[in-house]
Design a protein around this motif. Structure first.
Motif, PDB file in Angstrom:
ATOM      1  N   ILE A 134       0.840  -1.208   0.000  1.00 30.21           N
ATOM      2  CA  ILE A 134       0.000   0.000   0.000  1.00 30.21           C
ATOM      3  C   ILE A 134       0.869   1.250   0.000  1.00 30.21           C
ATOM      4  O   ILE A 134       0.579   2.232  -0.698  1.00 30.21           O
ATOM      5  CB  ILE A 134      -0.946   0.002   1.214  1.00 30.21           C
ATOM      6  CG1 ILE A 134      -1.925  -1.168   1.148  1.00 30.21           C
ATOM      7  CG2 ILE A 134      -1.719   1.322   1.294  1.00 30.21           C
ATOM      8  CD1 ILE A 134      -2.723  -1.368   2.422  1.00 30.21           C
ATOM      9  N   ASN A 135       1.951   1.220   0.777  1.00 32.18           N
ATOM     10  CA  ASN A 135       2.831   2.388   0.876  1.00 32.18           C
ATOM     11  C   ASN A 135       3.379   2.818  -0.473  1.00 32.18           C
ATOM     12  O   ASN A 135       3.680   3.995  -0.697  1.00 32.18           O
ATOM     13  CB  ASN A 135       4.001   2.085   1.827  1.00 32.18           C
ATOM     14  CG  ASN A 135       3.785   2.688   3.206  1.00 32.18           C
ATOM     15  OD1 ASN A 135       3.238   3.779   3.320  1.00 32.18           O
ATOM     16  ND2 ASN A 135       4.196   1.978   4.237  1.00 32.18           N
ATOM     17  N   GLU A 136       3.551   1.866  -1.377  1.00 34.85           N
ATOM     18  CA  GLU A 136       4.094   2.174  -2.700  1.00 34.85           C
ATOM     19  C   GLU A 136       3.072   2.858  -3.608  1.00 34.85           C
ATOM     20  O   GLU A 136       3.442   3.442  -4.630  1.00 34.85           O
ATOM     21  CB  GLU A 136       4.591   0.884  -3.374  1.00 34.85           C
ATOM     22  CG  GLU A 136       5.753   0.222  -2.652  1.00 34.85           C
ATOM     23  CD  GLU A 136       6.116  -1.120  -3.283  1.00 34.85           C
ATOM     24  OE1 GLU A 136       5.437  -1.507  -4.256  1.00 34.85           O
ATOM     25  OE2 GLU A 136       7.062  -1.759  -2.796  1.00 34.85           O
ATOM     26  N   LEU A 137       1.774   2.777  -3.241  1.00 32.24           N
ATOM     27  CA  LEU A 137       0.727   3.225  -4.152  1.00 32.24           C
ATOM     28  C   LEU A 137      -0.075   4.431  -3.669  1.00 32.24           C
ATOM     29  O   LEU A 137      -0.888   4.975  -4.425  1.00 32.24           O
ATOM     30  CB  LEU A 137      -0.241   2.064  -4.427  1.00 32.24           C
ATOM     31  CG  LEU A 137       0.374   0.828  -5.089  1.00 32.24           C
ATOM     32  CD1 LEU A 137      -0.652  -0.293  -5.163  1.00 32.24           C
ATOM     33  CD2 LEU A 137       0.869   1.162  -6.496  1.00 32.24           C
ATOM     34  N   ILE A 138       0.140   4.859  -2.441  1.00 36.23           N
ATOM     35  CA  ILE A 138      -0.643   5.978  -1.919  1.00 36.23           C
ATOM     36  C   ILE A 138       0.239   7.224  -1.783  1.00 36.23           C
ATOM     37  O   ILE A 138       1.466   7.158  -1.857  1.00 36.23           O
ATOM     38  CB  ILE A 138      -1.328   5.620  -0.576  1.00 36.23           C
ATOM     39  CG1 ILE A 138      -0.324   4.997   0.419  1.00 36.23           C
ATOM     40  CG2 ILE A 138      -2.469   4.651  -0.799  1.00 36.23           C
ATOM     41  CD1 ILE A 138       0.357   5.954   1.312  1.00 36.23           C
ATOM     42  N   ASN A 139      -0.417   8.347  -1.567  1.00 37.60           N
ATOM     43  CA  ASN A 139       0.289   9.616  -1.378  1.00 37.60           C
ATOM     44  C   ASN A 139       0.723   9.736   0.087  1.00 37.60           C
ATOM     45  O   ASN A 139      -0.129   9.886   0.966  1.00 37.60           O
ATOM     46  CB  ASN A 139      -0.649  10.772  -1.760  1.00 37.60           C
ATOM     47  CG  ASN A 139       0.022  12.129  -1.606  1.00 37.60           C
ATOM     48  OD1 ASN A 139       1.161  12.240  -1.154  1.00 37.60           O
ATOM     49  ND2 ASN A 139      -0.695  13.180  -1.982  1.00 37.60           N
ATOM     50  N   PRO A 140       2.018   9.695   0.364  1.00 37.53           N
ATOM     51  CA  PRO A 140       2.479   9.732   1.767  1.00 37.53           C
ATOM     52  C   PRO A 140       2.205  11.071   2.447  1.00 37.53           C
ATOM     53  O   PRO A 140       2.244  11.159   3.672  1.00 37.53           O
ATOM     54  CB  PRO A 140       3.984   9.477   1.639  1.00 37.53           C
ATOM     55  CG  PRO A 140       4.337   9.898   0.250  1.00 37.53           C
ATOM     56  CD  PRO A 140       3.144   9.597  -0.587  1.00 37.53           C
ATOM     57  N   ASP A 141       1.905  12.108   1.672  1.00 37.30           N
ATOM     58  CA  ASP A 141       1.614  13.413   2.264  1.00 37.30           C
ATOM     59  C   ASP A 141       0.234  13.448   2.912  1.00 37.30           C
ATOM     60  O   ASP A 141      -0.024  14.272   3.804  1.00 37.30           O
ATOM     61  CB  ASP A 141       1.693  14.510   1.203  1.00 37.30           C
ATOM     62  CG  ASP A 141       3.107  14.687   0.663  1.00 37.30           C
ATOM     63  OD1 ASP A 141       4.065  14.403   1.416  1.00 37.30           O
ATOM     64  OD2 ASP A 141       3.242  15.094  -0.502  1.00 37.30           O
ATOM     65  N   THR A 142      -0.682  12.578   2.438  1.00 38.21           N
ATOM     66  CA  THR A 142      -2.041  12.581   2.983  1.00 38.21           C
ATOM     67  C   THR A 142      -2.408  11.296   3.717  1.00 38.21           C
ATOM     68  O   THR A 142      -3.359  11.285   4.511  1.00 38.21           O
ATOM     69  CB  THR A 142      -3.075  12.798   1.855  1.00 38.21           C
ATOM     70  OG1 THR A 142      -2.953  11.732   0.894  1.00 38.21           O
ATOM     71  CG2 THR A 142      -2.864  14.132   1.161  1.00 38.21           C
ATOM     72  N   THR A 143      -1.676  10.211   3.468  1.00 35.77           N
ATOM     73  CA  THR A 143      -2.064   8.914   4.014  1.00 35.77           C
ATOM     74  C   THR A 143      -0.884   8.214   4.681  1.00 35.77           C
ATOM     75  O   THR A 143       0.190   8.105   4.091  1.00 35.77           O
ATOM     76  CB  THR A 143      -2.642   8.004   2.905  1.00 35.77           C
ATOM     77  OG1 THR A 143      -3.690   8.683   2.227  1.00 35.77           O
ATOM     78  CG2 THR A 143      -3.176   6.705   3.485  1.00 35.77           C
ATOM     79  N   MET A 144      -1.101   7.741   5.905  1.00 37.80           N
ATOM     80  CA  MET A 144      -0.094   6.991   6.653  1.00 37.80           C
ATOM     81  C   MET A 144      -0.583   5.552   6.807  1.00 37.80           C
ATOM     82  O   MET A 144      -1.770   5.326   7.072  1.00 37.80           O
ATOM     83  CB  MET A 144       0.125   7.613   8.037  1.00 37.80           C
ATOM     84  CG  MET A 144       1.102   6.854   8.916  1.00 37.80           C
ATOM     85  SD  MET A 144       1.109   7.508  10.619  1.00 37.80           S
ATOM     86  CE  MET A 144       1.605   9.202  10.325  1.00 37.80           C
ATOM     87  N   VAL A 145       0.305   4.582   6.632  1.00 39.07           N
ATOM     88  CA  VAL A 145      -0.036   3.175   6.780  1.00 39.07           C
ATOM     89  C   VAL A 145       0.577   2.657   8.078  1.00 39.07           C
ATOM     90  O   VAL A 145       1.780   2.807   8.321  1.00 39.07           O
ATOM     91  CB  VAL A 145       0.463   2.341   5.586  1.00 39.07           C
ATOM     92  CG1 VAL A 145       0.027   0.884   5.746  1.00 39.07           C
ATOM     93  CG2 VAL A 145      -0.062   2.910   4.275  1.00 39.07           C
ATOM     94  N   ILE A 146      -0.274   2.038   8.900  1.00 40.56           N
ATOM     95  CA  ILE A 146       0.153   1.531  10.210  1.00 40.56           C
ATOM     96  C   ILE A 146      -0.062   0.027  10.249  1.00 40.56           C
ATOM     97  O   ILE A 146      -1.164  -0.459   9.970  1.00 40.56           O
ATOM     98  CB  ILE A 146      -0.645   2.206  11.345  1.00 40.56           C
ATOM     99  CG1 ILE A 146      -0.411   3.717  11.315  1.00 40.56           C
ATOM    100  CG2 ILE A 146      -0.289   1.609  12.697  1.00 40.56           C
ATOM    101  CD1 ILE A 146      -1.426   4.493  12.104  1.00 40.56           C
TER     102      ILE A 146
END
Length: 447
Positions: free
Chosen positions: A267-279
């Motif tokens: 998921i981290n590779e496909l989302i915008n890290p500026d708006t979404t954090m993966v835990i």
């Protein structure tokens, strides 16, 4: 209308339920006899036990005279193959369920159209758009933009602060009023309201209005104190979650809690890290939710594969102070239970996908269709044809059948509410609400 459905899975069986209400000629093909036996006794349809891609099975189903062929098996390649074959054997229209996002790009869709596939649907993307629409308005259970937002439908749960309870709708929804109440869900009952009906506390009321009157609707239903959504917590990192985060508005921030570490990396590779954090963690872990600031979160979205887990997680989030909750509930048997528990917005991918396919089978010229799962009602945009019955008299003179009401129309791009004195004109896009009525009776007004 003759309709062939390939695949007796969730979407196929839900479609059979919707279409059988309108006395359509339905044939369901599947290679699993048990799946077929589970549905054949409940609905008025024919079943064929065979591989959906079998030419002999297609011919037995009557594909040569088929108006609509729908392939909704779990195998994307099989769906595409079946639609190509069905078109070659005589089907007028074909629809295939896919999971590959690239297939929905305009040039790829045009290529598929040339080889016999008229429409493609991706349930994950459709559900993602519904989720984001639900987040944009924290005080609304369901929002539907009609004709690119010329009219707006809002499904709102009424509470003690609502200012318009216990008054006849004929006094509330006058011709000059900025809204109409077009449907009411009260307990297990759906009401297509008349003038003497009243709104009651805990009703789920469906308002038709225009965009500029949304703040007014928010005031009269007593929802001004609901905080707008800026921070979102999502439990589950499946495909629907991923698609939703990819279209998350820039002014929102999200945290996805996913229990599988490898899935988190993906998921981290496909989302915008500026708006979404993966835990990486368990969304049922209350200390984790507290550590991740759930008390400063305006919306909680539960998208795991378990309806029970999603419902319980939303109840927990509400107990921790989250106002807006959205639960994915794939088991239709749980939908009414989730509604009774006041979960909030319910997402069901098969119902959403079925609504989009349902639009295609309508005979009249339609723009959009939505099945309101909670209210067991259809919302359809019809285009009034030249010389059609709907254009010959004022609305109150038309003798609309019980279970049908007109919420509004779009004329020259402008949304208008409809009253009994309204005169519908050729070319108007008319929004119709239907409950427990054969759609053929509705279509006749617009042909």
């Amino acid at each position: 209308m003759k309709i062939i459905i390939a695949g007796a899975y969730a979407i196929g069986t839900h479609l059979a339920m919707l279409l059988s209400r309108n006395n359509q000629d339905i044939v369901l093909i599947d290679e699993d006899e048990e799946r077929l036996s589970n549905i054949s006794g409940d609905y008025d349809l024919m079943t064929i036990h065979a591989n959906p891609s079998s030419p002999s099975a297609m011919k037995e189903a009557g594909v040569r005279h088929c108006d609509l062929y729908i392939a909704v098996t779990l195998d994307e390649d099989l769906n595409l193959c079946c639609c190509i074959m069905a078109k070659a054997l005589g089907a007028k229209k074909t629809v295939a369920k896919v999971s590959n996002n690239e297939f929905l790009e305009k040039d790829i869709m045009e290529m598929f159209h040339k080889i016999g596939i008229d429409s493609l649907i991706n349930p994950e993307i459709l559900a993602a758009h519904d989720i984001i629409n639900g987040l944009k308005m924290s005080w609304v259970r369901q929002r539907w933009d009609v004709h690119n937002g010329a009219l707006i439908m809002l499904g709102i749960k009424l509470r003690e602060a609502c200012e318009i309870l216990n008054e006849p709708l004929k006094d509330l929804c006058k011709p000059e009023s900025p809204y109409h109440i077009v449907a009411i869900k009260r307990g297990g009952e759906t009401i297509i309201p008349r003038g003497d009906d009243e709104l009651k506390i805990y009703d789920l009321a469906y308002f038709m209005t225009t965009r500029n009157y949304i703040p007014y609707i928010r005031k009269i239903v007593g929802k001004e104190h609901y905080a707008d959504v800026k921070n979102v917590m999502v439990m589950g990192g499946g495909d629907t979650s991923l698609r939703a985060m990819q279209i998350l508005p820039e002014y929102m921030n999200a945290k996805i809690i996913e229990i599988d570490e490898k899935r988190c990396e993906y998921i981290n590779e496909l989302i915008n890290p500026d708006t979404t954090m993966v835990i990486n963690g368990d969304g049922r872990d209350i200390p984790l939710l507290i550590d991740e600031a759930i008390k400063n979160t305006q919306a909680f979205v539960a998208l795991t594969g378990s309806a029970e887990t999603n419902i319980l997680a939303c109840l927990t989030a509400k107990r921790l102070g989250v106002r807006k909750t959205i639960a994915m509930v794939e088991n239709l048997d749980y939908v009414s239970m989730a509604e009774s528990l006041d979960i909030g917005t319910i997402i069901n991918r098969k119902a959403i996908a079925a609504s989009h396919i349902y639009q295609i089978m309508l005979d009249a010229d339609t723009e959009n269709t939505r099945f309101l799962m909670n209210a067991n009602a259809d919302v359809v945009e019809f285009v009034a044809q030249k010389g059609s019955k709907i254009t010959k008299k004022k609305v109150y003179e038309l003798g609309l059948p019980y279970g049908m009401t007109i919420g509004g129309l779009v004329r020259d791009g402008e949304g208008q509410l409809v009253s009994g004195a309204s005169q519908i004109q050729e070319g108007d896009t008319v929004v119709v609400y239907c409950h427990e009525i054969n759609m053929d009776k509705v279509e006749r007004f617009f042909k």
